[in-house]
Design an enzyme around this catalytic site. Structure first.
Site, PDB file in Angstrom:
ATOM      1  N   ARG A   1      43.096  61.710   8.046  1.00 25.25           N
ATOM      2  CA  ARG A   1      42.035  62.726   8.034  1.00 25.25           C
ATOM      3  C   ARG A   1      41.161  62.612   6.775  1.00 25.25           C
ATOM      4  NH1 ARG A   1      40.398  67.261   4.581  1.00 25.25           N
ATOM      5  NH2 ARG A   1      39.462  68.848   5.913  1.00 25.25           N
ATOM      6  N   VAL A   2      39.863  62.702   6.961  1.00 26.17           N
ATOM      7  CA  VAL A   2      38.916  62.737   5.846  1.00 26.17           C
ATOM      8  C   VAL A   2      38.144  64.046   5.945  1.00 26.17           C
ATOM      9  CG1 VAL A   2      36.856  61.644   4.855  1.00 26.17           C
ATOM     10  CG2 VAL A   2      38.718  60.221   5.741  1.00 26.17           C
ATOM     11  N   GLY A   3      37.983  64.727   4.822  1.00 29.14           N
ATOM     12  CA  GLY A   3      37.268  66.008   4.826  1.00 29.14           C
ATOM     13  C   GLY A   3      35.802  65.839   4.467  1.00 29.14           C
ATOM     14  N   ASP A   4      35.207  66.931   4.026  1.00 30.41           N
ATOM     15  CA  ASP A   4      33.787  66.930   3.661  1.00 30.41           C
ATOM     16  C   ASP A   4      33.533  66.374   2.262  1.00 30.41           C
ATOM     17  OD1 ASP A   4      35.232  69.183   2.635  1.00 30.41           O
ATOM     18  OD2 ASP A   4      33.319  70.066   2.022  1.00 30.41           O
TER      19      ASP A   4
ATOM     20  N   THR B   1      33.465  73.774  -1.080  1.00 30.32           N
ATOM     21  CA  THR B   1      34.919  73.781  -1.066  1.00 30.32           C
ATOM     22  C   THR B   1      35.357  74.628   0.124  1.00 30.32           C
ATOM     23  OG1 THR B   1      36.919  74.301  -2.344  1.00 30.32           O
ATOM     24  CG2 THR B   1      35.006  75.700  -2.726  1.00 30.32           C
ATOM     25  N   GLY B   2      36.583  74.428   0.557  1.00 28.96           N
ATOM     26  CA  GLY B   2      37.067  75.152   1.723  1.00 28.96           C
ATOM     27  C   GLY B   2      37.356  74.197   2.873  1.00 28.96           C
TER      28      GLY B   2
ATOM     29  N   THR C   1      39.759  72.269  -4.814  1.00 32.02           N
ATOM     30  CA  THR C   1      38.898  71.080  -4.838  1.00 32.02           C
ATOM     31  C   THR C   1      37.836  71.307  -5.900  1.00 32.02           C
ATOM     32  OG1 THR C   1      39.204  70.549  -2.524  1.00 32.02           O
ATOM     33  CG2 THR C   1      37.114  69.850  -3.498  1.00 32.02           C
TER      34      THR C   1
HETATM   35  C1  SD4 Z   1      38.634  69.350   2.424  1.00 29.85           C
HETATM   36  N1  SD4 Z   1      36.977  70.712   1.330  1.00 29.85           N
HETATM   37  O1  SD4 Z   1      39.231  68.286   2.341  1.00 29.85           O
HETATM   38  C2  SD4 Z   1      38.256  70.069   1.153  1.00 29.85           C
HETATM   39  C3  SD4 Z   1      39.361  71.008   0.770  1.00 29.85           C
HETATM   40  C4  SD4 Z   1      39.034  71.982  -0.336  1.00 29.85           C
HETATM   41  O2  SD4 Z   1      39.719  73.353  -2.052  1.00 29.85           O
HETATM   42  O3  SD4 Z   1      37.927  72.294  -0.618  1.00 29.85           O
HETATM   43  N2  SD4 Z   1      39.998  72.514  -1.026  1.00 29.85           N
HETATM   44  O4  SD4 Z   1      38.354  69.870   3.495  1.00 29.85           O
END
Ligand code: SD4
Length: 290
Positions: free
Chosen positions: A179-182, A202-203, A151
């Site tokens: 699903r939605v991430g951060d 990221t993560g 990301t």
């Molecule tokens: C998520 N933070 O959708 C993102 C994924 C990510 O490197 O960082 N990937 O949770």
């Protein structure tokens, strides 16, 4: 003397950082720099966590999340949007052309077409083959630094000393549909406060949302912590809520108004790229929680 212009981004994205640096060095503003920088990764089919070539959800939909934030605290975001290569630019249009901040799914996609964006299949041969392989077991697991790596979160300060940031992703591969991430959530995956600095993440996004990570880091810098100290505290807050669980990666990246930067992560392997007149570097984050 504050270091400016300067740009940093998560992971080792050479071309994206080069692009943003080119914008900043030719007198462009930080907002244009971060948008054009992260667009490089959105268009890059070999980055399978962002834009075109992003990995799909478990039902086979490639859904993208992105946001952008400027020096005045204006922001725009799109979540779970399909068929558009540059979600960051749609997010910027949401910010500039609507009274809203977040557009989701079909509504975001419709808005993008109205703004002149073209429909495009985001699958590549590689991601389609990987998905077909994944379907054989349909096992959802996140491998630290590998499966869901890449990301891009980018923070820049321009010659005027103004800060902007952007973040864009296809999220966790084989996530539950919807699903939605951060990454597109203002305060979680990205936050900018032009008086203080900016942060991005990221993560595993769920963990970042639980602590509103990027906002937390910027507020810690406001209270006097360095970007490095603030990122460390951000990771520690997350780990406190997980009682010894360490089977996931988080990387935080921050910059303050003086152009000082810092990064911290749960496990080794997180890097960030930093360009200023002091040098063009890929920085390995050598201190980590693990
Ligand atoms: C998520 N933070 O959708 C993102 C994924 C990510 O490197 O960082 N990937 O949770």
């Amino acid at each position: 003397n504050p270091v400016k212009p300067i740009v940093v981004c998560t992971w080792n994205f050479f071309n994206a950082t080069e692009k943003a640096w080119e914008v900043l060095k030719s007198g462009g503003n930080a907002l244009d720099a971060v948008e054009q920088g992260v667009m490089v990764e959105e268009a890059d089919e070999t980055n399978e966590t962002v834009g075109k070539g992003g990995r799909p959800d478990r039902d086979g939909n490639v859904t993208l999340d992105a946001c952008i934030m400027d020096k005045d605290g204006n922001c725009g975001s799109v979540v779970c949007m399909q068929n558009i290569v540059h979600p960051v630019s749609v997010a910027r249009k949401v910010m500039e052309e609507t009274p809203h901040i977040i557009l989701a799914g079909k509504g975001a996609e419709k808005f993008a077409y109205e703004q002149g964006f073209k429909k495009e299949d985001l699958f590549t041969k590689s991601t389609r083959e990987q998905y077909e392989e994944w379907l054989k077991t349909s096992k959802y697991e996140t491998t630290i630094n590998i499966e869901n790596h890449d990301t891009i979160g980018m923070l820049a300060i321009d010659e005027n000393g103004d800060i902007s940031g952007a973040c864009t992703t296809s999220g966790m591969a084989y996530k539950v549909a919807g699903r939605v991430g951060d990454s597109p959530i203002i305060g979680a995956g990205l936050f900018i406060d032009n008086e203080v600095g900016g942060a991005t993440a990221t993560g595993v996004g769920e963990e970042v949302i639980r602590t509103v990570g990027s906002f937390l880091i910027v507020e810690l810098m406001r209270q006097g912590k360095s970007p490095q100290e603030a990122c460390e505290e951000g990771v520690k807050r997350i780990m406190k809520k997980n009682e010894g669980r360490k089977d996931f990666q988080i990387g935080f990246l921050a910059i303050n108004k003086n152009g000082e930067t810092g990064g911290y992560c749960v496990h080794p392997g997180f890097t960030y790229r930093e360009y200023s007149d002091n040098g063009h570097e890929n920085r390995e984050v050598t201190s980590f929680y693990e």
